[in-house]
Design an enzyme around this catalytic site. Structure first.
Site, PDB file in Angstrom:
ATOM      1  N   SER A 150     -13.000  -6.597 -49.390  1.00 52.58           N
ATOM      2  CA  SER A 150     -12.992  -5.271 -49.177  1.00 52.58           C
ATOM      3  C   SER A 150     -12.801  -4.915 -47.644  1.00 52.58           C
ATOM      4  O   SER A 150     -13.225  -5.938 -46.926  1.00 52.58           O
ATOM      5  CB  SER A 150     -15.094  -4.315 -49.489  1.00 52.58           C
ATOM      6  OG  SER A 150     -15.693  -5.644 -48.086  1.00 52.58           O
ATOM      7  N   CYS A 151     -13.347  -3.192 -47.303  1.00 52.62           N
ATOM      8  CA  CYS A 151     -13.067  -2.841 -46.337  1.00 52.62           C
ATOM      9  C   CYS A 151     -13.882  -4.088 -45.227  1.00 52.62           C
ATOM     10  O   CYS A 151     -13.082  -4.133 -43.845  1.00 52.62           O
ATOM     11  CB  CYS A 151     -13.203  -1.763 -45.659  1.00 52.62           C
ATOM     12  SG  CYS A 151     -14.936  -0.603 -46.363  1.00 52.62           S
ATOM     13  N   ASN A 315     -12.871   2.142 -42.231  1.00 52.67           N
ATOM     14  CA  ASN A 315     -13.069   1.943 -43.099  1.00 52.67           C
ATOM     15  C   ASN A 315     -12.090   1.635 -44.224  1.00 52.67           C
ATOM     16  O   ASN A 315     -11.767   1.375 -45.707  1.00 52.67           O
ATOM     17  CB  ASN A 315     -14.186   1.907 -44.487  1.00 52.67           C
ATOM     18  CG  ASN A 315     -14.518   3.351 -43.145  1.00 52.67           C
ATOM     19  OD1 ASN A 315     -15.529   3.442 -42.503  1.00 52.67           O
ATOM     20  ND2 ASN A 315     -15.097   4.340 -44.805  1.00 52.67           N
TER      21      ASN A 315
END
Length: 337
Positions: A150-151, A315
């Site tokens: 994930s970011c 993000n």
């Protein structure tokens, strides 16, 4: 050699990956698939972006295809990944960015259309997870479907690696103060699994769960079970920040910790981990390519063994750049770049 890439899912991350690829000399996007977006609408969404601005280039529609800066991009609208003819354009590496096909089995459906490798732009329950600068060198060519994590994990893991390698993390808690995303609501609405998550994104600070901290244990096995965390969804459109509070075994002053991060940002993690002593705020990092930007002025320490560290990340943009970097890296290891 330039890596030919296909994108499945032309949503938020799919389009930002595409925009990043324009700046990435080692990547050539040759095909896009999205069953819910026809080419004219895809061109519009690629051209205009409320967060990252207007596309700096030429976008046209040619029949069922896109023409971007004079280059034809095949556009498909298949619902089943197995039916996407990736081999027709030589798209042997596919970015799976629908958020739907995140298991190994589902992602490997792309192989039926001629793809050789699939990078999932989301955490996966079972696919091997890689974070550039942290564990990417453990990739083996026999892996057909992999996750770029994930970011938030991409922001947290490089910082955690530096601190753990230098001072040994005993345990830690993370909070990500995270911009709202497409899964949230414009106005209050039903959200049976997450009642608070159903409240309007632009008016509220919303406590939420995240597996990002625990996922660090998958890319840094020595930290497995030593980190956990939560999220606070806040009313900003983009750019988020990680607050990591850790106990460390080897005592160090905050200045010593800053120096360790600075050295890593200029050395082995250059381009992935950043370092700043400027008085920045979130919008200053919109469009930043790096995974994690350590804010030297924002952190604090209680003593030499208990410290709070702060690191920013775009993000959307920074994460999408790492997706491409991972693709290029695995293509090189596979002997296709």
């Amino acid at each position: 050699m330039v890596v030919k890439v296909g994108i499945n899912g032309f949503g938020r991350i799919g389009r930002i990956v595409f925009r990043n690829a324009i700046e990435h000399n080692d990547v050539d996007i040759v095909a896009v698939n999205d069953p819910f977006i026809e080419p004219h609408y895809a061109a519009y969404m690629l051209k205009y972006d409320s967060t990252h601005g207007q596309f700096k280039g030429d976008i046209k529609v040619d029949g069922n295809n896109l023409t971007v800066n004079g280059k034809t991009i095949r556009f498909h609208m298949e619902k089943d990944p197995a039916n996407i003819p990736w081999s027709e354009t030589g798209a042997y590496y596919v970015v799976e960015s629908t958020g739907v096909f995140t298991t190994t089995e589902k992602a490997k459906a792309h192989l039926k259309g001629g793809a050789k490798k699939v990078v999932i732009s989301a955490p996966s329950p079972d696919a091997p997870m890689f974070v550039m600068g942290v564990n990417h060198e453990t990739y083996k060519p026999d892996i057909e479907a992999l996750s770029n994590a994930s970011c938030t994990t991409n922001c947290l893991a490089p910082l955690a690696k530096v601190i753990h390698d230098k001072y040994t993390i005993i345990e830690g808690l993370m909070t990500t103060i995270h911009s709202y995303t497409a899964t949230q609501k414009v106005v209050d609405g039903p959200s049976a699994k997450d009642w608070r998550g159903g409240r309007t994104a632009a008016q509220n600070i919303i406590p939420s769960s995240t597996g990002a901290a625990k996922a660090v244990g998958k890319v840094i096995p020595e930290l497995n079970g030593k980190l956990t965390g939560m999220a606070m969804r806040v009313p900003t459109a983009n750019v988020s920040v990680v607050d990591l509070t850790v106990r460390i075994e080897k005592g160090a002053s905050y200045d010593e910790i800053k120096q360790a991060v600075k050295e890593a940002s200029e050395g082995s993690l250059n381009g992935i981990l950043g370092y700043t002593e400027d008085d920045i705020v979130s919008t200053d990092l919109n469009g930043d390519n790096r995974s994690s930007i350590f804010d030297a002025k924002a952190g604090i320490s209680l003593n030499k063994n208990f410290v709070k560290l702060v690191s920013w990340y775009d993000n959307e943009w920074g994460y999408s750049r790492r997706v491409l970097d991972l693709l290029v890296y695995i293509a090189k290891i596979d002997g296709n770049a």
